[in-house]
Design an enzyme around this catalytic site. Structure first.
Site, PDB file in Angstrom:
ATOM      1  N   GLU A 104       0.849  -1.188   0.000  1.00 25.85           N
ATOM      2  CA  GLU A 104       0.000   0.000   0.000  1.00 25.85           C
ATOM      3  C   GLU A 104       0.893   1.250   0.000  1.00 25.85           C
ATOM      4  O   GLU A 104       1.183   1.834   1.055  1.00 25.85           O
ATOM      5  CB  GLU A 104      -0.904   0.004   1.231  1.00 25.85           C
ATOM      6  CG  GLU A 104      -1.895   1.153   1.222  1.00 25.85           C
ATOM      7  CD  GLU A 104      -2.711   1.220   2.504  1.00 25.85           C
ATOM      8  OE1 GLU A 104      -3.931   1.382   2.401  1.00 25.85           O
ATOM      9  OE2 GLU A 104      -2.135   1.101   3.607  1.00 25.85           O
ATOM     10  N   TYR A 180      -6.005  11.064   3.165  1.00 20.51           N
ATOM     11  CA  TYR A 180      -4.626  11.195   2.680  1.00 20.51           C
ATOM     12  C   TYR A 180      -4.591  11.958   1.348  1.00 20.51           C
ATOM     13  O   TYR A 180      -5.622  12.349   0.805  1.00 20.51           O
ATOM     14  CB  TYR A 180      -3.976   9.812   2.580  1.00 20.51           C
ATOM     15  CG  TYR A 180      -3.913   9.099   3.928  1.00 20.51           C
ATOM     16  CD1 TYR A 180      -3.454   9.768   5.063  1.00 20.51           C
ATOM     17  CD2 TYR A 180      -4.309   7.775   4.073  1.00 20.51           C
ATOM     18  CE1 TYR A 180      -3.391   9.133   6.311  1.00 20.51           C
ATOM     19  CE2 TYR A 180      -4.252   7.134   5.308  1.00 20.51           C
ATOM     20  CZ  TYR A 180      -3.794   7.815   6.421  1.00 20.51           C
ATOM     21  OH  TYR A 180      -3.743   7.186   7.647  1.00 20.51           O
ATOM     22  N   ASP A 270     -14.823   3.362   8.844  1.00 22.60           N
ATOM     23  CA  ASP A 270     -14.187   2.318   8.040  1.00 22.60           C
ATOM     24  C   ASP A 270     -13.943   1.074   8.880  1.00 22.60           C
ATOM     25  O   ASP A 270     -14.146  -0.046   8.433  1.00 22.60           O
ATOM     26  CB  ASP A 270     -12.857   2.848   7.499  1.00 22.60           C
ATOM     27  CG  ASP A 270     -12.267   1.903   6.487  1.00 22.60           C
ATOM     28  OD1 ASP A 270     -12.935   1.642   5.485  1.00 22.60           O
ATOM     29  OD2 ASP A 270     -11.150   1.409   6.716  1.00 22.60           O
ATOM     30  N   CYS A 351     -13.749  -5.662  18.613  1.00 28.84           N
ATOM     31  CA  CYS A 351     -13.459  -4.814  19.781  1.00 28.84           C
ATOM     32  C   CYS A 351     -12.481  -3.689  19.458  1.00 28.84           C
ATOM     33  O   CYS A 351     -12.361  -2.719  20.209  1.00 28.84           O
ATOM     34  CB  CYS A 351     -12.883  -5.669  20.903  1.00 28.84           C
ATOM     35  SG  CYS A 351     -11.324  -6.466  20.439  1.00 28.84           S
ATOM     36  N   ASP A 650      -6.861 -11.376  34.876  1.00 26.96           N
ATOM     37  CA  ASP A 650      -7.182 -10.318  35.832  1.00 26.96           C
ATOM     38  C   ASP A 650      -6.742 -10.664  37.249  1.00 26.96           C
ATOM     39  O   ASP A 650      -6.529  -9.776  38.069  1.00 26.96           O
ATOM     40  CB  ASP A 650      -8.690 -10.043  35.805  1.00 26.96           C
ATOM     41  CG  ASP A 650      -9.130  -9.461  34.474  1.00 26.96           C
ATOM     42  OD1 ASP A 650      -8.401  -8.611  33.945  1.00 26.96           O
ATOM     43  OD2 ASP A 650     -10.188  -9.866  33.969  1.00 26.96           O
TER      44      ASP A 650
HETATM   45  P1  ADP Z   1     -10.283 -13.156  33.411  1.00 25.64           P
HETATM   46  O1  ADP Z   1     -10.691 -11.971  32.585  1.00 25.64           O
HETATM   47  O2  ADP Z   1      -8.912 -12.994  34.008  1.00 25.64           O
HETATM   48  O3  ADP Z   1     -10.462 -14.445  32.716  1.00 25.64           O
HETATM   49  P2  ADP Z   1     -12.863 -13.226  34.791  1.00 25.64           P
HETATM   50  O4  ADP Z   1     -13.248 -12.312  35.886  1.00 25.64           O
HETATM   51  O5  ADP Z   1     -13.503 -13.046  33.467  1.00 25.64           O
HETATM   52  O6  ADP Z   1     -11.260 -13.162  34.699  1.00 25.64           O
HETATM   53  O7  ADP Z   1     -13.134 -14.713  35.236  1.00 25.64           O
HETATM   54  C1  ADP Z   1     -12.810 -15.193  36.510  1.00 25.64           C
HETATM   55  C2  ADP Z   1     -13.713 -16.377  36.825  1.00 25.64           C
HETATM   56  O8  ADP Z   1     -13.211 -17.038  37.979  1.00 25.64           O
HETATM   57  C3  ADP Z   1     -15.149 -16.000  37.145  1.00 25.64           C
HETATM   58  O9  ADP Z   1     -16.016 -16.747  36.302  1.00 25.64           O
HETATM   59  C4  ADP Z   1     -15.343 -16.434  38.617  1.00 25.64           C
HETATM   60  O10 ADP Z   1     -16.636 -16.953  38.836  1.00 25.64           O
HETATM   61  C5  ADP Z   1     -14.307 -17.527  38.752  1.00 25.64           C
HETATM   62  N1  ADP Z   1     -13.836 -17.767  40.142  1.00 25.64           N
HETATM   63  C6  ADP Z   1     -13.347 -16.853  41.010  1.00 25.64           C
HETATM   64  N2  ADP Z   1     -13.000 -17.443  42.187  1.00 25.64           N
HETATM   65  C7  ADP Z   1     -13.274 -18.762  42.027  1.00 25.64           C
HETATM   66  C8  ADP Z   1     -13.131 -19.917  42.872  1.00 25.64           C
HETATM   67  N3  ADP Z   1     -12.633 -19.820  44.090  1.00 25.64           N
HETATM   68  N4  ADP Z   1     -13.502 -21.134  42.386  1.00 25.64           N
HETATM   69  C9  ADP Z   1     -14.002 -21.242  41.110  1.00 25.64           C
HETATM   70  N5  ADP Z   1     -14.169 -20.203  40.295  1.00 25.64           N
HETATM   71  C10 ADP Z   1     -13.808 -18.980  40.730  1.00 25.64           C
HETATM   72 FE1  SF4 Z   2      -9.187  -6.573  16.262  1.00 23.42          FE
HETATM   73 FE2  SF4 Z   2      -8.868  -9.008  17.211  1.00 23.42          FE
HETATM   74 FE3  SF4 Z   2     -10.699  -7.377  18.319  1.00 23.42          FE
HETATM   75 FE4  SF4 Z   2     -11.075  -8.395  15.887  1.00 23.42          FE
HETATM   76  S1  SF4 Z   2     -10.941  -9.525  17.805  1.00 23.42           S
HETATM   77  S2  SF4 Z   2     -11.359  -6.271  16.468  1.00 23.42           S
HETATM   78  S3  SF4 Z   2      -9.000  -8.424  15.075  1.00 23.42           S
HETATM   79  S4  SF4 Z   2      -8.487  -7.112  18.298  1.00 23.42           S
END
Ligand code: ADP
Ligand code: SF4
Length: 700
Positions: A104, A180, A270, A351, A650
């Protein structure tokens, strides 16, 4: 499995001028954030898609001259011999799999600030793009191009096209889109010229026509010459002899390029997020192009369903199925359709975390595909993982995005995996978040992984299983992975922009409370210093249920970080549609059940707002109890034979879903290996020769 006969049309070879693409899957140019400084990272990223069956693989924007310099945003260059060698790595990689490589070529015109080259930006009439967001704002206005400048840009385009051919490219672009230079000549707002390049559309198209002509003269016998053009604005302008100026433009140059790559005009339209726009959203703007030209047409629309793709072709909208995001999320999308494995497609969720990488100036990241950008530096293949030397029994606690990805990858490595979650269904935070306005497509993160896990005999799924430290030790796995997620807190926020103090009252809620089924009572104030999607989308969610809701943030805009994902303008539109009052640059100081006191971030002036509930969308902290309980019992773990307790997602460091998926994937690849704490391979620019510049000669 054989290809579904309905989809065979997608695998027909297609000509683009003098070259032939092996099929209709066309990875249109898209930013990779890799630049010529990371040539091996870039080559491997693009190669994965060629291996996965995409018939044409293009670079992102590749500058033809230092007068087109978008720094600090990442862009490629085709300026000298070192650039040729850097790009050749990619073309060789793409050719290894029988695909065509496209480049491109790009001149940014007035939309770049030439921060590195310090040359005046070029434009048809000295009209700048006056962006309002810090990352894009600049204070250097462009110069008006004279005839010599036009000639020079045409020369640079031809020279860059010849270099591209030497680098091995099969398709060479002329770019007239997205604000552009070529686009600026087409639009009367930018183009006020009174010479043969300005005025009626016949004149405004002259520069683009000449760019195509010089490119064809330079490389047209060997390479297909593509025009990439934005049609949204022009489609909205009535033409003299055609329904719109977009029609007139295509009619005027219908026979000139070997391929039309048609798109929208600005990044938010876009490359719009699924939160606000569905699959195939470009069609109403670009649907007419094929009726005016016999040349092949490619367009995008976040296509992930083969039926939609076939329909685009059968209905005469497109010849090639363009993909940027779908090709990042699943480089093997075409191969999966060809092999009758559509159910295994890792569908893009829309996303736009990938776009945020470009805005951040770093190599592309993807929520769905944790291997994107990691193909060379970490050696991660999007479909294959190394089998473990010895299978282990691994217990994962928590089935959100991190736990699901970790389980899938550990399962593929041959381990015996137990995945437990306290909830009735797997998905973690997405179980609630998928129900929020516009976020249903995000659940593809769960659907894809759960679908694969359910097919694996070495993976056992245990829903409704809240595990304690005692229970984990009693299960005596070889290893434990904690993916237990994070909690939203009721912390407030100081004028130093640091979370501080709690607002612990029964009428103060967090997103976790709402996810758990509680709703705020009466007029509600949402205080958002998380700044990503949650504050805005939760406000929309509450307003949709008839709760009078206002939104307050210390940032300059609602959901301020969503500027990175192209969502910000649409967040504001959505809140306005719901009649939500948005207050920016304010901190929530206190709330007594009837009145919230806000303080201006900079002036300290106080404002009082009557409300009965407050929702704080601010700091998230890991759910750390289980980790603490287990690490306190290290001796027992060792006695039971538990070799490691790791945290991912997380539970380790709260972040976006993309971070959680990457974290789960990384641990699964590295667990039990000695690469675990080693950094990734570092790429280096290819430098064969540095051109000498003699200052004395320059001064003479
Ligand atoms: P990540 O984005 O890191 O995957 P999430 O918050 O989406 O974290 O998911 C964490 C999951 O862990 C949740 O579904 C929650 O119910 C589960 N969880 C947290 N503590 C416990 C536990 N002691 N036993 C089983 N599951 C758990
Ligand atoms: Fe971009 Fe991946 Fe999210 Fe699709 S899933 S919008 S390719 S980051």
């Amino acid at each position: 499995m054989p290809c579904n006969p309905r989809y065979e049309i997608l695998f027909e070879p297609m000509r683009i001028g003098p070259v032939t693409a092996p099929n209709r899957f066309y990875q249109v140019p898209h930013a990779s954030g890799m630049t010529n400084a990371l040539p091996r990272v870039r080559a491997a990223f693009r190669e994965a898609k060629a291996e996965g069956g995409w018939g044409v693989i293009c670079t992102g924007a590749c500058s033809i001259d230092p007068s087109s310099d978008d720094a600090p945003l990442p862009f490629a260059t085709m300026w000298d011999d070192n650039d040729i060698r850097a790009h050749a790595l990619m073309t060789e990689a793409v050719h290894r799999h029988g695909a065509l490589a496209g480049v491109e070529l790009w001149h940014g015109g007035a939309s770049v600030m030439n921060r590195t080259s310090r040359l005046p930006p070029l434009s048809p009439s000295g009209i700048p793009w006056m962006a309002t967001h810090v990352g894009f704002m600049g204070n250097l206005r462009p110069k008006t191009m004279d005839k010599a400048d036009i000639k020079e840009v045409l020369r640079c385009q031809a020279e860059a096209a010849r270099k591209a051919r030497t680098a091995g490219f099969d398709v060479v672009y002329v770019y007239a889109g997205m604000g552009y230079l070529g686009y600026e000549f087409l639009l009367p707002e930018y183009n006020h010229r009174t010479d043969e390049y300005g005025g009626p559309i016949e004149n405004r198209v002259r520069f683009v026509r000449e760019m195509i002509e010089v490119t064809k003269d330079a490389v047209g016998k060997d390479c297909g010459v593509a025009l990439r053009v934005s049609l949204e604005e022009l489609r909205g302008r009535p033409g003299r002899n055609q329904p719109s100026e977009a029609h007139e433009l295509i009619e005027l140059i219908a026979d000139l390029p070997d391929l039309f790559d048609v798109k929208m005009d600005s990044s938010p339209t876009d490359c719009s997020a699924s939160r606000f726009t569905g699959e195939g959203s470009h069609e109403p703007v670009i649907d007419f192009v094929k009726s005016l030209t016999k040349k092949p047409v490619v367009g995008v629309g976040r296509f992930t369903s083969p039926d939609t793709m076939v329909s685009q072709i059968r209905r005469g909208v497109l010849d090639f199925i363009g993909g940027a995001r779908p090709s990042i999320a699943d480089p093997f999308l075409p191969a999966k359709i060809r092999e009758g494995r559509e159910a295994e497609i890792r569908e893009c969720i829309g996303c736009n975390i990938c776009i945020s990488s470009w805005h951040d100036g770093v190599p592309v990241r993807c929520t769905q595909n944790p291997t994107a950008g990691e193909e060379w530096r970490r050696g991660w293949h999007p479909e294959r993982v190394e089998r473990a030397d010895a299978a282990e029994r691994i217990l994962i606690v928590g089935g959100g995005p991190a736990g699901l990805e970790c389980a899938l990858t550990l399962g593929r490595r041959g381990h015996e995996v137990m995945l437990a979650d306290s909830s009735r269904s797997f998905g973690g935070r997405l179980t609630f978040e998928k129900t929020l306005p516009g976020l249903s497509a995000w659940n593809r993160v769960v659907d894809y992984r759960l679908g694969r896990l359910e097919e694996m005999s070495n993976v056992s799924l245990y829903p409704e299983s809240r595990l304690s430290a005692d229970e984990i030790i009693a299960l005596a796995p070889d290893r434990v992975v904690l993916a237990t997620g994070a909690r939203w807190t009721d912390m407030l926020y100081s004028s130093l922009e640091i979370p501080v103090g709690r607002l612990d009252r029964p009428d103060v809620l967090t997103p976790d409370d709402i996810a758990g089924g509680r709703l705020p009572q009466g007029p509600t104030l949402v205080f958002d210093f998380d700044n990503y999607y949650m504050g805005g989308v939760l406000t929309e969610h509450l307003a949709a249920q008839g709760i009078p809701v206002s939104y307050v943030t210390p940032a300059g805009q609602a959901s301020a970080w969503t500027i990175m994902t192209n969502e910000l303008p649409l967040v504001h539109r959505a809140l306005a549609r719901r009649k939500v009052a948005v207050t920016t640059l304010h901190i929530l100081k206190s709330f007594d059940g009837e009145t919230a006191t806000l303080v201006h971030l900079f002036t300290s002036e106080e404002t009082r707002v009557a409300c009965r509930s407050v929702v704080i969308v601010g700091l998230r902290l890991p759910r750390g109890e289980l980790f603490e309980a287990l690490t306190e019992r290290a001796d027992e773990l060792a006695a039971t034979g538990i070799r490691s307790v790791d945290r991912i997602g997380d539970a380790l460091a709260p972040g976006a879903i993309a971070h959680a998926v990457h974290s789960g994937h990384k641990l699964a690849r590295e667990i039990g290996t000695n690469v675990r704490w080693q950094p990734y391979r570092r790429d280096t620019p290819i430098v064969d020769a540095v051109a000498d510049f003699d200052m004395r000669t320059a001064a003479e």
